[in-house]
Design a protein around this motif. Structure first.
Motif, PDB file in Angstrom:
ATOM      1  N   LEU A   4       0.791  -1.130  -0.105  1.00  6.58           N
ATOM      2  CA  LEU A   4      -0.034   0.121  -0.075  1.00  6.58           C
ATOM      3  C   LEU A   4       0.834   1.296   0.017  1.00  6.58           C
ATOM      4  O   LEU A   4       0.782   2.056  -0.575  1.00  6.58           O
ATOM      5  CB  LEU A   4      -1.020   0.081   0.948  1.00  6.58           C
ATOM      6  CG  LEU A   4      -1.999   1.223   1.220  1.00  6.58           C
ATOM      7  CD1 LEU A   4      -2.815   1.001  -0.196  1.00  6.58           C
ATOM      8  CD2 LEU A   4      -2.852   1.002   2.352  1.00  6.58           C
ATOM      9  N   TRP A 140      -8.822  -6.386  -0.346  1.00  4.08           N
ATOM     10  CA  TRP A 140      -7.908  -5.222  -0.245  1.00  4.08           C
ATOM     11  C   TRP A 140      -8.198  -4.068  -1.040  1.00  4.08           C
ATOM     12  O   TRP A 140      -8.332  -2.814  -0.638  1.00  4.08           O
ATOM     13  CB  TRP A 140      -6.514  -5.668  -0.621  1.00  4.08           C
ATOM     14  CG  TRP A 140      -5.283  -4.728  -0.747  1.00  4.08           C
ATOM     15  CD1 TRP A 140      -4.765  -4.253   0.488  1.00  4.08           C
ATOM     16  CD2 TRP A 140      -4.626  -4.148  -1.720  1.00  4.08           C
ATOM     17  NE1 TRP A 140      -3.659  -3.142   0.191  1.00  4.08           N
ATOM     18  CE2 TRP A 140      -3.548  -3.229  -1.421  1.00  4.08           C
ATOM     19  CE3 TRP A 140      -4.683  -4.219  -3.115  1.00  4.08           C
ATOM     20  CZ2 TRP A 140      -2.869  -2.417  -2.108  1.00  4.08           C
ATOM     21  CZ3 TRP A 140      -3.907  -3.353  -4.126  1.00  4.08           C
ATOM     22  CH2 TRP A 140      -2.975  -2.634  -3.261  1.00  4.08           C
ATOM     23  N   HIS A 146      -9.964   1.600   2.320  1.00  3.72           N
ATOM     24  CA  HIS A 146      -9.233   2.035   1.082  1.00  3.72           C
ATOM     25  C   HIS A 146     -10.239   2.606   0.127  1.00  3.72           C
ATOM     26  O   HIS A 146      -9.621   2.831  -1.320  1.00  3.72           O
ATOM     27  CB  HIS A 146      -8.735   0.547   0.516  1.00  3.72           C
ATOM     28  CG  HIS A 146      -7.719   0.114   1.351  1.00  3.72           C
ATOM     29  ND1 HIS A 146      -7.117  -1.259   1.109  1.00  3.72           N
ATOM     30  CD2 HIS A 146      -6.933   0.698   2.367  1.00  3.72           C
ATOM     31  CE1 HIS A 146      -6.321  -1.533   2.194  1.00  3.72           C
ATOM     32  NE2 HIS A 146      -5.971  -0.467   2.970  1.00  3.72           N
ATOM     33  N   TYR A 149      -8.848   5.699  -2.196  1.00  5.63           N
ATOM     34  CA  TYR A 149      -7.598   5.569  -2.838  1.00  5.63           C
ATOM     35  C   TYR A 149      -7.809   4.884  -4.236  1.00  5.63           C
ATOM     36  O   TYR A 149      -7.078   4.872  -5.222  1.00  5.63           O
ATOM     37  CB  TYR A 149      -6.660   4.489  -2.246  1.00  5.63           C
ATOM     38  CG  TYR A 149      -6.207   4.697  -0.688  1.00  5.63           C
ATOM     39  CD1 TYR A 149      -6.035   6.138  -0.359  1.00  5.63           C
ATOM     40  CD2 TYR A 149      -6.200   3.754  -0.028  1.00  5.63           C
ATOM     41  CE1 TYR A 149      -5.736   6.472   0.923  1.00  5.63           C
ATOM     42  CE2 TYR A 149      -5.689   3.953   1.271  1.00  5.63           C
ATOM     43  CZ  TYR A 149      -5.597   5.340   1.689  1.00  5.63           C
ATOM     44  OH  TYR A 149      -4.898   5.591   3.015  1.00  5.63           O
TER      45      TYR A 149
END
Length: 176
Positions: A4, A140, A146, A149
């Motif tokens: 990450l 993920w 997240h 992102y």
């Protein structure tokens, strides 16, 4: 998770593009050196107009999914041209920070002679992503923490017709 920080350290602007990919039919990939983008028809040779995974209120192909751009650093984690895994099918890859902070909805992006607009449609990966790259990768990219992102990719509409070639640089268009 160890990847990450590397993914989030991608440049904020000026990313060369790679892996131009057409998807003429479901699960079919064709790599090319250049792609024509049209606001009205999407990408000639692509299935967007005839088999979109998302439609607008009128039942037409949703313009916000005409082009899909995956972060190069994420693509490198899940796919290799020399491996057996299937390419995810994104129109192209760019080594660029695709976060909402860097590329908010509506941000214009110039690439080749075309201009794209970052869509409000979120790509959280589909069951094919999970089957191809595993549950850990699937979880993920979909993790609530997240989401901003945009690890799976950004989706864009075509705002100005043009041609994109491998190696062209994608740049943010400044507000005017």
């Amino acid at each position: 998770m160890r990847a990450l920080p590397h993914v989030l350290a991608a440049p904020k602007d000026g990313a060369a593009i790679s892996h131009l990919c057409l998807r003429p039919q479901r699960n079919e990939r064709r790599f090319v050196e250049k792609i024509t983008l049209t606001k009205e028809h999407g990408i000639p040779g692509e299935r967007w107009a005839t088999q979109p995974w998302l439609r607008d209120a009128a039942g037409d192909a949703h313009p916000g999914i005409q082009v899909c751009v995956i972060p190069t650093r994420v693509l490198d984690l899940v796919w290799s041209p020399d491996a057996d895994a299937v390419h995810p099918g994104d129109t192209f890859a760019a080594d660029l920070d695709m976060s909402e902070d860097n590329l908010p909805t509506g941000q214009l992006l110039a690439v080749g002679t075309a201009v794209l607009r970052v869509s409000d449609v979120f790509n959280d990966g589909c069951v094919k992503w999970k089957a191809r790259y595993g549950r850990d990768v699937y979880d993920w990219v979909r993790a609530p923490e997240h989401r901003t992102y945009r690890l799976r990719s950004i989706l864009c509409s075509i705002e100005q017709d043009g041609v994109v070639c491998t190696g062209d640089v994608m740049r943010k268009v400044p507000d005017v």
